[in-house]
Each structure stands twice: as structure tokens, then as C-alpha cells.
Write an enzyme that holds these catalytic residues in place. Structure first.
Site, PDB file in Angstrom:
ATOM      1  N   ALA A   4      74.802  80.740  66.315  1.00 14.70           N
ATOM      2  CA  ALA A   4      75.625  81.944  66.109  1.00 14.70           C
ATOM      3  C   ALA A   4      76.286  82.441  67.396  1.00 14.70           C
ATOM      4  O   ALA A   4      77.434  82.873  67.377  1.00 14.70           O
ATOM      5  CB  ALA A   4      74.802  83.053  65.471  1.00 14.70           C
ATOM      6  N   THR A  25      71.830  84.894  59.817  1.00 13.20           N
ATOM      7  CA  THR A  25      72.109  84.571  61.222  1.00 13.20           C
ATOM      8  C   THR A  25      71.161  85.357  62.134  1.00 13.20           C
ATOM      9  O   THR A  25      71.432  85.510  63.320  1.00 13.20           O
ATOM     10  CB  THR A  25      73.565  84.942  61.604  1.00 13.20           C
ATOM     11  OG1 THR A  25      73.811  86.287  61.182  1.00 13.20           O
ATOM     12  CG2 THR A  25      74.570  84.003  60.978  1.00 13.20           C
ATOM     13  N   HIS A  58      71.111  77.117  64.631  1.00 12.33           N
ATOM     14  CA  HIS A  58      71.023  78.336  65.451  1.00 12.33           C
ATOM     15  C   HIS A  58      72.143  78.386  66.505  1.00 12.33           C
ATOM     16  O   HIS A  58      71.875  78.395  67.710  1.00 12.33           O
ATOM     17  CB  HIS A  58      69.639  78.439  66.124  1.00 12.33           C
ATOM     18  CG  HIS A  58      69.259  79.857  66.468  1.00 12.33           C
ATOM     19  ND1 HIS A  58      67.970  80.307  66.496  1.00 12.33           N
ATOM     20  CD2 HIS A  58      70.015  80.929  66.817  1.00 12.33           C
ATOM     21  CE1 HIS A  58      67.937  81.580  66.835  1.00 12.33           C
ATOM     22  NE2 HIS A  58      69.182  81.991  67.032  1.00 12.33           N
ATOM     23  N   ARG A  68      66.888  85.920  62.044  1.00 16.78           N
ATOM     24  CA  ARG A  68      65.715  85.115  62.382  1.00 16.78           C
ATOM     25  C   ARG A  68      65.195  84.462  61.103  1.00 16.78           C
ATOM     26  O   ARG A  68      65.129  85.114  60.052  1.00 16.78           O
ATOM     27  CB  ARG A  68      64.613  85.973  63.010  1.00 16.78           C
ATOM     28  CG  ARG A  68      64.855  86.338  64.472  1.00 16.78           C
ATOM     29  CD  ARG A  68      64.812  85.138  65.420  1.00 16.78           C
ATOM     30  NE  ARG A  68      65.047  85.500  66.816  1.00 16.78           N
ATOM     31  CZ  ARG A  68      66.244  85.493  67.415  1.00 16.78           C
ATOM     32  NH1 ARG A  68      67.325  85.157  66.743  1.00 16.78           N
ATOM     33  NH2 ARG A  68      66.351  85.815  68.705  1.00 16.78           N
ATOM     34  N   GLY A 100      73.135  97.079  62.536  1.00 17.35           N
ATOM     35  CA  GLY A 100      73.289  97.365  63.963  1.00 17.35           C
ATOM     36  C   GLY A 100      74.643  96.835  64.411  1.00 17.35           C
ATOM     37  O   GLY A 100      75.569  96.703  63.608  1.00 17.35           O
ATOM     38  N   ARG A 101      74.728  96.505  65.677  1.00 12.02           N
ATOM     39  CA  ARG A 101      76.013  96.039  66.214  1.00 12.02           C
ATOM     40  C   ARG A 101      76.592  94.864  65.431  1.00 12.02           C
ATOM     41  O   ARG A 101      77.775  94.833  65.109  1.00 12.02           O
ATOM     42  CB  ARG A 101      75.846  95.629  67.678  1.00 12.02           C
ATOM     43  CG  ARG A 101      75.730  96.799  68.634  1.00 12.02           C
ATOM     44  CD  ARG A 101      75.345  96.299  70.008  1.00 12.02           C
ATOM     45  NE  ARG A 101      73.988  95.779  69.947  1.00 12.02           N
ATOM     46  CZ  ARG A 101      72.941  96.356  70.533  1.00 12.02           C
ATOM     47  NH1 ARG A 101      73.102  97.422  71.268  1.00 12.02           N
ATOM     48  NH2 ARG A 101      71.734  95.854  70.406  1.00 12.02           N
ATOM     49  N   ILE A 102      75.736  93.867  65.143  1.00 11.52           N
ATOM     50  CA  ILE A 102      76.255  92.651  64.503  1.00 11.52           C
ATOM     51  C   ILE A 102      76.634  92.930  63.044  1.00 11.52           C
ATOM     52  O   ILE A 102      77.707  92.534  62.589  1.00 11.52           O
ATOM     53  CB  ILE A 102      75.238  91.499  64.622  1.00 11.52           C
ATOM     54  CG1 ILE A 102      75.009  91.166  66.112  1.00 11.52           C
ATOM     55  CG2 ILE A 102      75.742  90.257  63.894  1.00 11.52           C
ATOM     56  CD1 ILE A 102      73.838  90.218  66.383  1.00 11.52           C
ATOM     57  N   GLU A 157      61.896  76.436  63.833  1.00 12.39           N
ATOM     58  CA  GLU A 157      63.066  75.737  64.355  1.00 12.39           C
ATOM     59  C   GLU A 157      62.580  74.658  65.311  1.00 12.39           C
ATOM     60  O   GLU A 157      61.702  74.944  66.129  1.00 12.39           O
ATOM     61  CB  GLU A 157      63.994  76.711  65.075  1.00 12.39           C
ATOM     62  CG  GLU A 157      64.649  77.664  64.096  1.00 12.39           C
ATOM     63  CD  GLU A 157      65.604  78.660  64.737  1.00 12.39           C
ATOM     64  OE1 GLU A 157      65.816  78.580  65.968  1.00 12.39           O
ATOM     65  OE2 GLU A 157      66.124  79.510  64.017  1.00 12.39           O
TER      66      GLU A 157
END
Ligand code: GLV
Ligand code: GLV
Length: 329
Positions: free
Chosen positions: A287, A235, A285, A237, A155-157, A266
């Protein structure tokens, strides 16, 4: 009467100020997230909730929030929201896509470079006084330039990571449930099935949402397919990886290393055996954690909430069917 909004942590001031122009705003002031009881008491009289990824918003919570019309999640991921329950109750849900893409891709790249070149180990080596001389075999790592990168999720990332990797002449492949043929030529990236992605990549970087398909996708079987020299970067889940299987795979030398921004649960427990391994790098966490991006997320989350409570369509609506129903379409 002014509508009420509950914000579950102190997000950047710019977002709080926007909300205060329209609503009575209560902000949970602690460093730790509100307990279930505090979340219940905060939400019970609220018209709008600005939630964080640390808040579980499910049916039983929504049961105590009769006035709630929108949940604006301060994150791109929204696995903490029970979207079906929200939709069923006619409550709008929004997230913060796009604004954190580049910052998150920067961190994925940072983790890849750091793990490949053993940066954290090397820095500790110097700080602990072990540096005696230049050594031909000292702290050898892996090349990134020209290596094979496998993107699990595009996707975008994932795409933003690919743009960075292009500058490192990485040979790229991806798997995603949605194929992006128009980008394949532009970025020089090839679509492959997951098994092939795992088997042929020197670095595998995860950029997928957590869902029934991706949960524990990276398990014993997946690690068996991966190269012994491969490094896994996450980065996305934590629960996309089975951490017990990861520990075992690293211990048995079936994988060279892992760099994790996200864990399950977490925070990662101090006793987690992964933390005893030199070839595992874990960060908390972070990012999307740049000043500019967190401000942009605050503005976006506030805009979504304001639009929703003013009866307009929020720009980043996750359940448009609620809006259509309200409009009788
Ligand atoms: C962070 O993990 C986010 O989903 O925004
Ligand atoms: C999130 O921004 C994604 O689609 O990768």
C-alpha cells in the site's frame, strides 16, 4: 563516542545517509528480516533502532538492549511494537504517519476498482488466450460509481479514501471509535454503528489499526451481516480479518469477493485456500510502496531517530509520557 544505530533492512538511501551524518549505522543487508538472533545481536549495543513492521519489538528483545533510547518504526502501524514495554523502560517510540496516507488510499481504491471490475481475472483471461469475441455476459462485475462504500476506520487514510470516493458519487458511511462530525458534511459521509455499516455497504474498506477491538473483527458473524454482493478490501492489518471465516463465507456465497493487501501471517502461505478463489485478489503489502512515499518514510523515520538520540522530542512520538518523565514534568 558516536552513538550506534541498527537499521533492520535497507530502507531508501536518503534516510540511511541522514543517519550516517550523526551515528555509526549498521544496516541489515538481506531481503528477509533479521532472525531473532540477528536482531538481538544488532540491538545489543545500539542506542537507536530503526525497525520495520516485520520486526517484533517486545520486552524480551528490549531486555538485551541496555543502551536503547529510541525505536523508530518505518511504518504508520505500530502493532509490531510493545508500546507498554517501551514506555515502561523509558524508550521513545515513533512511527511515520501522514506521509503514506495518499499512497495507501490510492492502493485501497485500486483494489476496490480491480475487484469490482475483475481486472486480474480479465487480464489472465486475455493472456491465457480465452478471448474469442465481445460477450454480453463476459466478465461482468459491479459498479463503483454510485455504490455504497463503508469505511471501517476513519482516520487519515479512511478520510483520503472518502475524498476519492466522492468523485465516484459513492454513498458513504463510516464507523470509527472517534467520530469526525466536522468531516461528515464536507465529505457527505454518515456515521453508523458497525453492524449497520456491514449490512448496508456494497464495498467495505478497512482503515483501522490492529488492536484488541479490531483483531478478528471480520469473522463469521460479521460476514453473516454483510450483503451477499459485498466486496471486502483490507489495506490495514491482516489479523483484522479471520481468514478461515472469510474463506468459508466466500465459499458459501455469503460475500462476493475480497481484495487484500495484508494477510495473517505475512507472507500468505502458498497453500492458503483463499488463493484458489477467483474472487480473491491478494497483493504483498504494497500500500505505501511508491518511490516518493518510501523516500518520505525514510526521511521521517531518520528525523525521528535523530531527534530522539539528540535529546529532543521526536516529531512523531507515540509515547510522550517517556519524554515528560525525562524532563521531570
Ligand atoms: C504499513 O503497513 C504501515 O503501517 O506503514
Ligand atoms: C493513518 O495514517 C490513519 O490514521 O489512518
Amino acid at each position: 563516542m558516536k552513538q550506534r544505530v541498527f537499521v533492520t533492512r535497507a530502507i531508501p538511501e536518503v534516510g540511511i545517509k541522514m543517519l550516517q551524518e550523526h551515528f555509526v549505522v549498521a544496516v541489515w543487508p538481506e531481503i528477509l528480516p533479521p532472525s531473532r538472533e540477528c536482531l538481538i545481536s544488532g540491538i545489543s549495543a545500539a542506542d537507536g533502532l530503526l525497525s520495520l513492521l516485520t520486526d517484533k519489538v517486545d520486552g524480551s528483545l528490549l531486555d538485551v538492549a541496555p543502551n536503547l533510547r529510541i525505536v523508530s518504526n518505518y511504518a504508520v502501524g505500530f502493532d509490531n511494537l510493545d508500546l507498554a514495554e517501551l514506555t515502561k523502560r523509558g524508550i521513545l517510540a515513533t512511527n511515520t504517519p501522514g506521509v503514506l496516507t495518499e499512497t495507501t488510499a490510492d492502493l485501497a481504491f485500486t483494489l476496490m476498482l480491480s475487484a469490482a471490475r475483475r481486472i486480474v481475472e480479465s487480464a489472465s483471461f486475455v493472456k491465457n488466450g480465452h478471448w474469442q469475441t465481445w460477450g454480453p455476459e463476459l466478465l461482468l462485475g459491479q459498479d463503483i460509481y454510485g455504490a455504497r462504500l463503508g469505511l471501517f476506520g476513519f482516520g487519515r487514510i479512511g478520510q483520503a479514501v472518502a475524498r476519492r470516493a466522492k468523485g465516484f458519487a459513492m454513498r458513504m458511511r463510516y464507523f470509527d471509535v472517534v467520530r469526525q462530525e466536522h468531516l461528515e458534511e464536507e465529505l457527505g459521509i454518515e456515521y453508523v454503528e458497525p453492524a449497520e455499516l456491514l449490512a448496508t455497504s456494497d464495498f467495505v474498506s478497512i482503515h483501522a489499526p490492529l488492536n484488541d477491538f479490531t483483531r478478528h473483527f471480520f469473522d463469521r458473524e460479521a460476514f453473516t451481516l454483510m450483503k451477499k454482493t459485498a466486496i471486502l478490501i483490507n489495506t490495514a492489518r491482516g489479523a483484522i480479518i479471520n481468514e478461515k471465516d472469510l474463506y468459508q463465507a466466500l465459499g458459501e456465497g455469503r460475500l462476493a469477493g475480497a481484495a487484500l493487501d495484508v494477510t495473517d501471517p505475512e507472507p500468505m502461505e502458498k497453500e492458503n485456500p483463499l488463493l484458489t478463489l477467483d474472487n480473491v485478489l491478494v497483493v504483498p503489502h504494497i500500500a505505501s510502496a511508491s518511490h516518493a512515499t518510501r523516500n518520505r518514510m525514510a526521511v521521517m523515520a531518520a528525523k525521528n531517530l535523530i531527534a530522539g538520540l539528540q535529546g529532543q522530542e521526536p516529531p512523531n512520538l507515540l509515547n510522550p509520557e517517556v519524554m515528560s518523565r525525562q524532563r521531570g514534568i
